[in-house]
Scaffold this motif. Structure first.
Motif, PDB file in Angstrom:
ATOM      1  N   ASN A  92       0.831  -1.214   0.000  1.00 41.99           N
ATOM      2  CA  ASN A  92       0.000   0.000   0.000  1.00 41.99           C
ATOM      3  C   ASN A  92       0.864   1.263   0.000  1.00 41.99           C
ATOM      4  O   ASN A  92       0.562   2.244   0.665  1.00 41.99           O
ATOM      5  CB  ASN A  92      -0.976   0.011   1.176  1.00 41.99           C
ATOM      6  CG  ASN A  92      -2.025  -1.071   1.055  1.00 41.99           C
ATOM      7  OD1 ASN A  92      -2.220  -1.638  -0.012  1.00 41.99           O
ATOM      8  ND2 ASN A  92      -2.696  -1.369   2.151  1.00 41.99           N
ATOM      9  N   TYR A 104     -10.187  -9.328   2.412  1.00 42.50           N
ATOM     10  CA  TYR A 104      -9.266  -8.390   1.777  1.00 42.50           C
ATOM     11  C   TYR A 104      -8.945  -8.851   0.362  1.00 42.50           C
ATOM     12  O   TYR A 104      -8.838 -10.051   0.107  1.00 42.50           O
ATOM     13  CB  TYR A 104      -7.955  -8.292   2.576  1.00 42.50           C
ATOM     14  CG  TYR A 104      -8.161  -7.742   3.966  1.00 42.50           C
ATOM     15  CD1 TYR A 104      -8.108  -6.382   4.201  1.00 42.50           C
ATOM     16  CD2 TYR A 104      -8.420  -8.584   5.037  1.00 42.50           C
ATOM     17  CE1 TYR A 104      -8.311  -5.869   5.474  1.00 42.50           C
ATOM     18  CE2 TYR A 104      -8.625  -8.087   6.313  1.00 42.50           C
ATOM     19  CZ  TYR A 104      -8.566  -6.732   6.524  1.00 42.50           C
ATOM     20  OH  TYR A 104      -8.771  -6.226   7.776  1.00 42.50           O
ATOM     21  N   THR A 151     -12.359  -5.199   1.380  1.00 36.34           N
ATOM     22  CA  THR A 151     -13.455  -5.229   0.418  1.00 36.34           C
ATOM     23  C   THR A 151     -14.767  -4.738   1.004  1.00 36.34           C
ATOM     24  O   THR A 151     -15.740  -4.545   0.272  1.00 36.34           O
ATOM     25  CB  THR A 151     -13.679  -6.665  -0.104  1.00 36.34           C
ATOM     26  OG1 THR A 151     -14.081  -7.491   0.986  1.00 36.34           O
ATOM     27  CG2 THR A 151     -12.433  -7.216  -0.762  1.00 36.34           C
ATOM     28  N   ASP A 176      -6.577  -4.258  -0.016  1.00 37.60           N
ATOM     29  CA  ASP A 176      -7.752  -3.435   0.225  1.00 37.60           C
ATOM     30  C   ASP A 176      -8.799  -4.215   0.994  1.00 37.60           C
ATOM     31  O   ASP A 176      -9.031  -5.392   0.721  1.00 37.60           O
ATOM     32  CB  ASP A 176      -8.356  -2.965  -1.105  1.00 37.60           C
ATOM     33  CG  ASP A 176      -7.423  -2.057  -1.876  1.00 37.60           C
ATOM     34  OD1 ASP A 176      -6.981  -1.049  -1.303  1.00 37.60           O
ATOM     35  OD2 ASP A 176      -7.115  -2.364  -3.040  1.00 37.60           O
ATOM     36  N   ASP A 222      -0.756  -4.373  -3.157  1.00 37.52           N
ATOM     37  CA  ASP A 222      -1.872  -3.554  -2.703  1.00 37.52           C
ATOM     38  C   ASP A 222      -2.851  -4.455  -1.966  1.00 37.52           C
ATOM     39  O   ASP A 222      -3.224  -5.526  -2.470  1.00 37.52           O
ATOM     40  CB  ASP A 222      -2.577  -2.879  -3.879  1.00 37.52           C
ATOM     41  CG  ASP A 222      -1.733  -1.771  -4.472  1.00 37.52           C
ATOM     42  OD1 ASP A 222      -1.220  -0.953  -3.713  1.00 37.52           O
ATOM     43  OD2 ASP A 222      -1.575  -1.752  -5.710  1.00 37.52           O
TER      44      ASP A 222
END
Length: 87
Positions: free
Chosen positions: A20, A50, A84, A82, A80
């Motif tokens: 990230n 994720y 969700t 994230d 990366d």
């Protein structure tokens, strides 16, 4: 630190990667989905899913990971992670 410890530390390879956008140093070349998520989010709400995507890795070069999978990283691998928003 003994001479043996110094020699042993010199032989340990570390990998600088970005998770990230933040530089992270790890001491092994295969990272699991679970390890990557823990590096990105040390405190995780329960049952959160994720998405993990990566590029500039060794094997495979780029792609996505799901729980239970791993990737062989190299220097400067970019990852990366994230949330969700799903559980």
């Amino acid at each position: 630190m003994t001479e043996h410890d110094q020699i042993e530390n010199q032989d340990k390879k570390t990998y600088r990667i970005a998770i990230n956008g933040t530089e992270v140093e790890v001491d092994h070349d295969v990272l699991s989905y679970e390890e990557i998520v823990s590096l990105a989010f040390p405190v995780q709400p329960p049952n959160t899913i994720y998405s993990v995507s990566f590029e500039k890795a060794c094997k495979p070069k780029e792609g996505d990971l799901v729980a239970g999978q791993s990737v062989e990283i190299g220097q400067n691998t970019e990852i990366d992670v994230d949330d969700t928003g799903r559980s």
